[in-house]
Design a protein around this motif. Structure first.
Motif, short mmCIF file in Angstrom:
data_model
loop_
_atom_site.label_atom_id
_atom_site.label_comp_id
_atom_site.label_asym_id
_atom_site.label_seq_id
_atom_site.Cartn_x
_atom_site.Cartn_y
_atom_site.Cartn_z
N ARG A 1 0.82 -1.19 0.00
CA ARG A 1 0.00 0.00 0.00
C ARG A 1 0.86 1.25 0.00
O ARG A 1 0.61 2.20 -0.72
CB ARG A 1 -0.91 -0.01 1.22
N ALA B 1 0.65 0.40 -4.47
CA ALA B 1 0.03 -0.69 -5.23
C ALA B 1 -1.48 -0.54 -5.15
O ALA B 1 -2.01 -0.23 -4.09
CB ALA B 1 0.44 -2.04 -4.66
N SER B 2 -2.15 -0.77 -6.27
CA SER B 2 -3.61 -0.67 -6.25
C SER B 2 -4.16 -1.87 -5.49
O SER B 2 -3.50 -2.88 -5.34
CB SER B 2 -4.16 -0.65 -7.66
N ASN B 3 -5.39 -1.71 -5.01
CA ASN B 3 -6.00 -2.79 -4.25
C ASN B 3 -6.05 -4.09 -5.04
O ASN B 3 -5.84 -5.17 -4.51
CB ASN B 3 -7.42 -2.41 -3.83
N TYR C 1 -3.99 -5.02 -7.29
CA TYR C 1 -2.65 -5.60 -7.36
C TYR C 1 -2.31 -6.33 -6.07
O TYR C 1 -1.64 -7.35 -6.07
CB TYR C 1 -1.62 -4.50 -7.62
N LEU D 1 -7.05 -4.06 3.19
CA LEU D 1 -7.22 -3.18 2.04
C LEU D 1 -8.00 -1.94 2.45
O LEU D 1 -8.91 -1.53 1.76
CB LEU D 1 -7.98 -3.91 0.93
N ALA E 1 -7.37 0.86 2.14
CA ALA E 1 -7.07 1.90 1.16
C ALA E 1 -6.26 3.06 1.73
O ALA E 1 -5.86 3.02 2.86
CB ALA E 1 -8.31 2.49 0.54
#
Lengths: 311, 249
Positions: free
Chosen positions: A221, A225-227, A229, A309, A311
């Motif tokens: 994170r 990195a996108s969720n 990914y 995640l 975010a």
């Protein structure tokens, strides 16, 4: 560099990452796969046992019949008339006529006791036959036997029929439909419970795996990195768990059913063995287990990773 | 390198463009209240300009980390707003936050390196997750590692490195995608004085190249030495903000 290429690069990387996680954390993967294997094995075994039980009972059911024995004085034509009458009844599946000669032949074939055989020979020399002609009646369902037995003991047959052998099978016949129903319900309930347990255990095991990797998620994170990914490697990993577990389960099933077969043969009616069933249903079992396994792995991973995640 | 020698190489210079400064991070009446009525930040107003080197000092629990976490969108204000340039961070869609975070490089006290990956792989990781092509990774990672002086230890694992070296890997990873801001939360908390000074020199050099640096620290010696802007926090409030400050709580 366009977006499609980037996407493929990421897809490849996450797949590699997932595989890497799978074989790198050897013990953790081993634990997860073991638990999944055990769960899948129990599910498959329950299915096999229920199927085998069903087939076994079906077999008994097929072999259950009522025999009506006729006095030696009754003419063959009379017996065949009664046979016709019985065949018209919807609850009766089949009626087979066994003449006195046939009965004797069959009996001789079925016995090897020299005493009995010599006694029979004595009878034959005198042109006599101790056996009675009979009608072997099979019903469409086990619960009909009682009615059929009552029918056969009606006064109109009193001069023809000397004996109905229903009574000696009565215990078995009476309980047959009950046993079948109970077994099915029990099997399905057990199967459902085991599936529920399997889901919980696998979910928890995968959660432990994810927990062990929480710092990795944090770092992912932090470096942007996108969720998706972060999620993909774990999903692939869950998929690998499922495939490995399904594979292990199939091997385990083949082994146990193969080695159980000779033991089970002694108790089983006819030629139903778990191994034959396993081979017969191999395609179904394999597809179902792979499906349940991979789905279980992926869903568990997806749920377990959610908390990381934020975010 | 001794600390004495190092001192002379430190570029000590004033922010000459003070007037034409562009705010990069702006805290506007920011409060953060955690469940249980614990107030971590209380009505914070703070502007950090492009190219600045800001040191945030204060005791444990003063709210330094919470403040920094809001910059890389790991925590959101209960009330008030944090801006990146003119853009309010809370207005960024969840889905797009990872892309926002690529503007911010982060360094922590505990390095946060992946133990089972080499130095090279740890740094490459930050590029990998963005979908950078392998050729780019092969080219840029060694360059960055050279900047932090680890070009000869690319195949080492974190456990084979000293604390200072590990922190330099972590710094290289933070720098690899050329962030606009480096957020360093107690980066020298676990390091000996020599390593501490090496990391500080790197941060100063990065800042010299134009990257904004926000550093939270306990270390009074380095604060006094670097003579940069010091923001002093106490119990969730900014109590002092000095352009060329020293460490005095």
């Amino acid at each position: 560099m366009n977006r499609i290429t980037t996407r493929f690069i990421k897809l490849g990387r996450t797949l590699r990452e997932g595989f890497r996680n799978f074989h790198r954390d050897g013990w953790l993967s081993f634990a997860t796969v073991s638990v999944m294997t055990l769960s899948l094995y129990i599910i498959a075994m329950t299915f096999l046992l229920v199927t085998a039980g069903g087939a076994l009972l079906k077999n008994i059911q097929d072999n259950v019949s009522i025999s009506a024995y006729f006095y030696p004085s009754v003419a063959e034509s009379r017996i065949l008339d009664i046979k016709k009458e019985l065949e018209d009844i919807v609850e009766i599946k089949s009626v087979v006529y066994i003449s006195r000669e046939d009965a004797l032949k069959e009996f001789k074939e079925s016995t090897s006791d020299p005493l009995i055989l010599s006694a029979l020979d004595e009878f034959e020399k005198e042109g006599d036959n101790p056996l009675l002609a009979s009608l072997v009646i099979k019903a469409t369902a086990p619960e009909h036997y009682e009615d059929i037995a009552k029918l056969l003991s009606l006064p109109k047959y009193a001069d023809d029929i000397s004996e109905v052998n229903f009574s000696k099978n009565q215990g078995v016949i009476g309980q047959l439909s009950h046993i079948i129903n109970v077994t099915r319900t029990l099997g399905m309930t057990l199967g459902a419970i085991f599936i529920a347990i399997a889901v919980l255990v696998v979910y928890n095991t995968v959660r432990i795996t994810m927990f062990a990797r929480r710092q990795e998620f944090e770092i992912m994170r932090l470096v942007g990195a996108s969720n998706l990914y972060v999620r993909l490697p774990s999903l692939y990993e869950g998929f690998f768990y499922g495939v490995a577990a399904a594979f292990m389960t199939l091997i385990l099933l083949a082994l146990t059913t193969y080695f159980l077969a000779p033991i089970a043969e002694g108790v089983a009616f006819g030629n139903i063995s778990l191994f034959t069933l396993f081979v017969h249903y191999l395609g179904h079992i394999a597809v179902t287990i792979f499906f349940i396994g991979t789905l279980l792995g992926m869903i568990s991973s997806a749920i377990a990773i959610r908390r990381y995640l934020k975010a | 390198m001794t600390t004495e020698a190092a001192e002379h190489t430190v570029p000590v210079h004033d922010n000459v463009e003070q007037d034409s400064a562009i705010p990069i991070i702006t805290f506007e009446n920011v409060s953060r209240i955690y469940p249980g009525e614990f107030v971590a930040l209380s009505d914070i107003n703070l502007t950090i300009n492009e190219g600045e080197f800001v040191t945030i000092v204060g005791m444990s629990g003063a709210g330094k980390s919470t403040l920094l976490r809001m910059i890389y969108a790991d925590d959101m204000p209960t009330t008030g707003r944090v801006f990146f340039y003119e853009r309010p961070i809370d207005a960024i869609k969840r889905r797009l936050l990872p892309f926002y975070r690529r503007n911010i490089g982060t360094v922590f006290q505990d390095f946060k390196l992946l133990p089972n990956r080499t130095v090279f792989e740890n740094v490459a990781y930050a590029l990998e997750v963005q979908g950078a092509p392998n050729a780019e990774i092969e080219e840029e990672v060694p360059q960055i590692l050279e900047i932090v002086g680890l070009e000869n230890k690319m195949e080492f694992f974190p456990a084979q490195l000293s604390g200072g070296e590990q922190q330099r890997v972590s710094l290289a990873r933070a720098l690899i995608h050329r962030p606009r801001v480096i957020v360093a939360d107690e980066p020298t908390g676990n390091l000996d004085p020599v390593s501490t000074w090496e990391i500080m020199q790197l941060l100063l050099r990065i800042n010299e190249y134009g990257t904004t640096v926000v550093l939270a620290t306990h270390n009074d010696a380095i604060v006094d030495r670097i003579k940069k802007r010091v923001v002093v926090m106490d119990r969730g409030v900014i109590v002092r903000d000095i352009a060329q400050g020293t460490y005095s709580l």
